[in-house]
Design a protein around this motif. Structure first.
Motif, PDB file in Angstrom:
ATOM      1  N   LEU A 158      29.972  33.858  30.999  1.00 31.65           N
ATOM      2  CA  LEU A 158      31.221  34.108  31.718  1.00 31.65           C
ATOM      3  C   LEU A 158      32.449  33.896  30.845  1.00 31.65           C
ATOM      4  CD1 LEU A 158      30.161  32.448  35.073  1.00 31.65           C
ATOM      5  CD2 LEU A 158      30.696  34.859  34.751  1.00 31.65           C
ATOM      6  N   GLU A 159      32.396  32.891  30.006  1.00 28.77           N
ATOM      7  CA  GLU A 159      33.541  32.612  29.140  1.00 28.77           C
ATOM      8  C   GLU A 159      33.734  33.698  28.092  1.00 28.77           C
ATOM      9  OE1 GLU A 159      32.721  28.733  27.646  1.00 28.77           O
ATOM     10  OE2 GLU A 159      33.025  27.771  29.591  1.00 28.77           O
ATOM     11  N   GLY A 160      32.668  34.423  27.782  1.00 28.11           N
ATOM     12  CA  GLY A 160      32.772  35.470  26.776  1.00 28.11           C
ATOM     13  C   GLY A 160      32.978  36.858  27.347  1.00 28.11           C
ATOM     14  N   ASN A 161      33.089  36.951  28.688  1.00 31.80           N
ATOM     15  CA  ASN A 161      33.179  38.261  29.324  1.00 31.80           C
ATOM     16  C   ASN A 161      34.565  38.901  29.257  1.00 31.80           C
ATOM     17  OD1 ASN A 161      30.552  38.623  30.012  1.00 31.80           O
ATOM     18  ND2 ASN A 161      30.779  38.178  32.183  1.00 31.80           N
ATOM     19  N   LEU A 206      47.159  48.947  36.136  1.00 31.83           N
ATOM     20  CA  LEU A 206      47.419  48.553  34.751  1.00 31.83           C
ATOM     21  C   LEU A 206      46.135  48.146  34.046  1.00 31.83           C
ATOM     22  CD1 LEU A 206      49.441  48.109  32.513  1.00 31.83           C
ATOM     23  CD2 LEU A 206      49.961  45.857  33.462  1.00 31.83           C
ATOM     24  N   PHE A 207      45.246  47.443  34.743  1.00 29.23           N
ATOM     25  CA  PHE A 207      43.968  47.075  34.120  1.00 29.23           C
ATOM     26  C   PHE A 207      42.810  47.397  35.047  1.00 29.23           C
ATOM     27  CE2 PHE A 207      45.056  43.246  36.424  1.00 29.23           C
ATOM     28  CZ  PHE A 207      46.322  42.890  35.986  1.00 29.23           C
ATOM     29  N   GLU A 208      41.638  47.547  34.459  1.00 34.54           N
ATOM     30  CA  GLU A 208      40.476  48.050  35.187  1.00 34.54           C
ATOM     31  C   GLU A 208      39.687  46.958  35.898  1.00 34.54           C
ATOM     32  OE1 GLU A 208      37.236  48.087  31.525  1.00 34.54           O
ATOM     33  OE2 GLU A 208      38.315  49.923  32.036  1.00 34.54           O
ATOM     34  N   GLU A 209      39.873  45.699  35.515  1.00 31.38           N
ATOM     35  CA  GLU A 209      39.091  44.619  36.110  1.00 31.38           C
ATOM     36  C   GLU A 209      39.362  44.487  37.608  1.00 31.38           C
ATOM     37  OE1 GLU A 209      39.215  43.821  31.781  1.00 31.38           O
ATOM     38  OE2 GLU A 209      40.682  44.473  33.276  1.00 31.38           O
ATOM     39  N   ASP A 210      38.318  44.129  38.353  1.00 39.33           N
ATOM     40  CA  ASP A 210      38.458  43.898  39.791  1.00 39.33           C
ATOM     41  C   ASP A 210      38.689  42.421  40.061  1.00 39.33           C
ATOM     42  OD1 ASP A 210      38.044  46.500  40.991  1.00 39.33           O
ATOM     43  OD2 ASP A 210      35.970  46.364  40.293  1.00 39.33           O
ATOM     44  N   CYS A 211      39.464  42.137  41.110  1.00 38.43           N
ATOM     45  CA  CYS A 211      39.599  40.742  41.549  1.00 38.43           C
ATOM     46  C   CYS A 211      38.751  40.546  42.803  1.00 38.43           C
ATOM     47  CB  CYS A 211      41.064  40.371  41.810  1.00 38.43           C
ATOM     48  SG  CYS A 211      41.898  41.375  43.052  1.00 38.43           S
ATOM     49  N   TRP A 214      38.394  35.131  46.716  1.00 38.05           N
ATOM     50  CA  TRP A 214      37.939  33.749  46.752  1.00 38.05           C
ATOM     51  C   TRP A 214      38.711  32.982  47.824  1.00 38.05           C
ATOM     52  CZ3 TRP A 214      36.504  31.388  41.321  1.00 38.05           C
ATOM     53  CH2 TRP A 214      35.583  32.227  40.702  1.00 38.05           C
ATOM     54  N   ALA A 215      38.253  31.768  48.094  1.00 36.76           N
ATOM     55  CA  ALA A 215      38.887  30.967  49.148  1.00 36.76           C
ATOM     56  C   ALA A 215      40.364  30.717  48.868  1.00 36.76           C
ATOM     57  CB  ALA A 215      38.147  29.638  49.306  1.00 36.76           C
ATOM     58  N   HIS A 216      40.735  30.611  47.598  1.00 35.55           N
ATOM     59  CA  HIS A 216      42.126  30.306  47.248  1.00 35.55           C
ATOM     60  C   HIS A 216      42.909  31.546  46.827  1.00 35.55           C
ATOM     61  CE1 HIS A 216      41.445  26.041  47.708  1.00 35.55           C
ATOM     62  NE2 HIS A 216      40.341  26.157  46.985  1.00 35.55           N
ATOM     63  N   GLY A 217      42.505  32.694  47.346  1.00 34.89           N
ATOM     64  CA  GLY A 217      43.248  33.917  47.078  1.00 34.89           C
ATOM     65  C   GLY A 217      42.543  34.827  46.090  1.00 34.89           C
ATOM     66  N   PRO A 218      43.188  35.930  45.692  1.00 37.19           N
ATOM     67  CA  PRO A 218      42.583  36.863  44.728  1.00 37.19           C
ATOM     68  C   PRO A 218      42.328  36.189  43.378  1.00 37.19           C
ATOM     69  CG  PRO A 218      44.475  37.855  45.836  1.00 37.19           C
ATOM     70  CD  PRO A 218      44.500  36.403  46.168  1.00 37.19           C
ATOM     71  N   VAL A 219      41.147  36.431  42.832  1.00 38.67           N
ATOM     72  CA  VAL A 219      40.767  35.807  41.561  1.00 38.67           C
ATOM     73  C   VAL A 219      40.050  36.834  40.687  1.00 38.67           C
ATOM     74  CG1 VAL A 219      39.226  34.118  40.483  1.00 38.67           C
ATOM     75  CG2 VAL A 219      40.615  33.440  42.430  1.00 38.67           C
ATOM     76  N   TYR A 220      40.443  36.894  39.425  1.00 34.58           N
ATOM     77  CA  TYR A 220      39.726  37.676  38.416  1.00 34.58           C
ATOM     78  C   TYR A 220      38.703  36.729  37.786  1.00 34.58           C
ATOM     79  CZ  TYR A 220      43.267  41.217  39.108  1.00 34.58           C
ATOM     80  OH  TYR A 220      44.075  42.173  39.688  1.00 34.58           O
ATOM     81  N   PRO A 221      37.411  36.889  38.096  1.00 36.98           N
ATOM     82  CA  PRO A 221      36.394  35.907  37.682  1.00 36.98           C
ATOM     83  C   PRO A 221      36.376  35.602  36.193  1.00 36.98           C
ATOM     84  CG  PRO A 221      35.470  37.449  39.242  1.00 36.98           C
ATOM     85  CD  PRO A 221      36.815  37.981  38.880  1.00 36.98           C
ATOM     86  N   GLU A 222      36.492  36.644  35.356  1.00 35.17           N
ATOM     87  CA  GLU A 222      36.443  36.418  33.914  1.00 35.17           C
ATOM     88  C   GLU A 222      37.594  35.516  33.454  1.00 35.17           C
ATOM     89  OE1 GLU A 222      36.566  39.353  35.376  1.00 35.17           O
ATOM     90  OE2 GLU A 222      34.693  40.411  34.929  1.00 35.17           O
ATOM     91  N   TYR A 227      39.608  29.938  31.693  1.00 33.38           N
ATOM     92  CA  TYR A 227      40.636  28.883  31.735  1.00 33.38           C
ATOM     93  C   TYR A 227      40.323  27.749  32.720  1.00 33.38           C
ATOM     94  CZ  TYR A 227      43.388  32.291  29.138  1.00 33.38           C
ATOM     95  OH  TYR A 227      43.824  33.179  28.182  1.00 33.38           O
ATOM     96  N   LYS A 228      39.123  27.750  33.307  1.00 29.27           N
ATOM     97  CA  LYS A 228      38.838  26.784  34.367  1.00 29.27           C
ATOM     98  C   LYS A 228      38.912  25.335  33.899  1.00 29.27           C
ATOM     99  CE  LYS A 228      33.799  26.480  33.969  1.00 29.27           C
ATOM    100  NZ  LYS A 228      32.534  26.495  34.710  1.00 29.27           N
ATOM    101  N   HIS A 229      38.722  25.067  32.593  1.00 29.09           N
ATOM    102  CA  HIS A 229      38.737  23.686  32.116  1.00 29.09           C
ATOM    103  C   HIS A 229      40.124  23.057  32.194  1.00 29.09           C
ATOM    104  CE1 HIS A 229      39.555  26.283  28.648  1.00 29.09           C
ATOM    105  NE2 HIS A 229      40.214  25.282  28.109  1.00 29.09           N
ATOM    106  N   PHE A 230      41.158  23.886  32.415  1.00 27.04           N
ATOM    107  CA  PHE A 230      42.499  23.331  32.591  1.00 27.04           C
ATOM    108  C   PHE A 230      42.697  22.795  34.007  1.00 27.04           C
ATOM    109  CE2 PHE A 230      43.240  26.180  28.942  1.00 27.04           C
ATOM    110  CZ  PHE A 230      43.910  25.305  28.093  1.00 27.04           C
ATOM    111  N   LYS A 231      41.826  23.206  34.926  1.00 23.79           N
ATOM    112  CA  LYS A 231      41.865  22.758  36.320  1.00 23.79           C
ATOM    113  C   LYS A 231      43.255  22.965  36.919  1.00 23.79           C
ATOM    114  CE  LYS A 231      38.038  19.599  35.551  1.00 23.79           C
ATOM    115  NZ  LYS A 231      37.545  18.207  35.597  1.00 23.79           N
TER     116      LYS A 231
END
Length: 331
Positions: A158-161, A206-211, A214-222, A227-231
């Protein structure tokens, strides 16, 4: 190619043989299927001879056609799941709430039902989906080691996607440079608004990725996994980005989102998105805090922000300010 000699019933002797391809017809569950198989022919008398490995090849070829015609996951993908996510067969079955040997049977060639096939295919294709299953069902695993090994593998994927040269990554780096204290949550919502308002003014995304909703709103998983380690802390990633990499129409949208949305906290922006059609429609009846990987359809985003542009009589991207202020006032 040299083959091991096999017994020819016609010659009554062990012989060498040639292998040729032929169109064959086989039957599975009352349905007939045409497939390309192989036939072994004795070099001496030219008659067909039985070879175990070729028989196995033909069975697999028949079942491969059956899988393809019926939308069943391929055996290669079934076998690839364990390697991809560094998890053994039995733990994977337990993780999925299946019988201990169910997944092993599928690895040995048994054909899964369409329901189980769809689950396995989604696991293979979507590391995000597998990661969610791993987190939600980790208590079903008999070993903490199995969980940690698989988590490490899927996190690495996931971190490399996120493609460093993709448009979304360029936008991320630009926003991070313009906003000194943006958190992962606020970044996610900023990207969502860049995508929405860019479509509203330019009739394309502008970009092709889908969001995802998630429970806390729209999220782009990649982006989340990068950046999840910044919490809840501001992201400390500063990569110099020249504004010349963007067109003028791209830059003016990004700048106005930075100016009028990035001034709010991630939690405030989350509340904005929770009142908007794309997230609400995608979540449907899903409970408020329940996790979900449902993709927010681009058509939802496009229509909603087109309607916003018309409702607020936006002549140019500078008018985005009126929507941001209205959303904040309505909280």
């Amino acid at each position: 190619m040299v083959f091991e000699k096999v017994f020819c019933e016609n010659c009554r002797n062990d012989v060498e043989y040639n292998v040729i391809e032929e169109q064959m017809i086989g039957t599975i569950k009352g349905e007939t299927y045409t497939y390309t198989g192989k036939v072994a022919k004795c070099k001496e008398c030219k008659s067909d001879i039985f070879v175990n490995s070729i028989n196995d090849y033909n069975l697999k070829a028949l079942y491969d056609v059956y899988r393809e015609k019926n939308g069943i996951i391929s055996l290669e993908k079934v076998l690839g799941i364990c390697e991809k996510y560094n998890i053994s067969k039995r733990p994977l079955s337990l993780l999925l709430g299946w019988g201990e040997q169910t997944y092993s049977r599928y690895c040995n060639g048994d054909i899964p039902s369409k329901q189980y096939s769809d689950i396995l295919n989604k696991i293979y294709e979507s590391p995000v989906f597998y990661s969610e299953i791993l987190e939600n069902n980790k208590e079903k695993l008999s070993s903490e080691i199995a969980y940690k090994k698989s988590k490490k593998a899927v996190d690495k994927i996931l971190e490399g996607n996120l493609n460093e040269e993709s448009k979304i990554n360029m936008v991320i780096n630009y926003i991070l440079n313009r906003c000194g204290d943006i958190t992962p949550l606020a970044l996610q919502k900023s990207l969502y608004y860049v995508q929405g308002f860019y479509y509203a003014f330019n009739d394309k995304f502008l970009f092709e990725e889908d969001c995802q909703a998630w429970a806390h709103g729209p999220v782009y998983p990649e982006v989340y996994f990068k950046y999840k380690h910044f919490k809840f802390d501001p992201i400390e990633s500063k990569i110099e980005v020249s504004d010349t990499i963007f067109t003028s129409s791209e830059l003016i949208i990004i700048e106005n989102v930075v100016k009028h949305f990035c001034c709010y906290s991630g939690k405030v922006l989350e509340k904005f998105t929770h009142s908007e059609y794309p997230w609400l429609e995608t979540r449907g009846e899903i409970p408020e805090l329940e996790s979900s990987t449902e993709i927010i359809k681009k058509e939802y985003i496009g229509k909603y922000f087109k309607d916003v542009k018309e409702k607020y009589n936006m002549i140019n991207p500078n008018d985005i300010e009126s929507y941001a202020k209205k959303m904040f006032d309505c909280m």
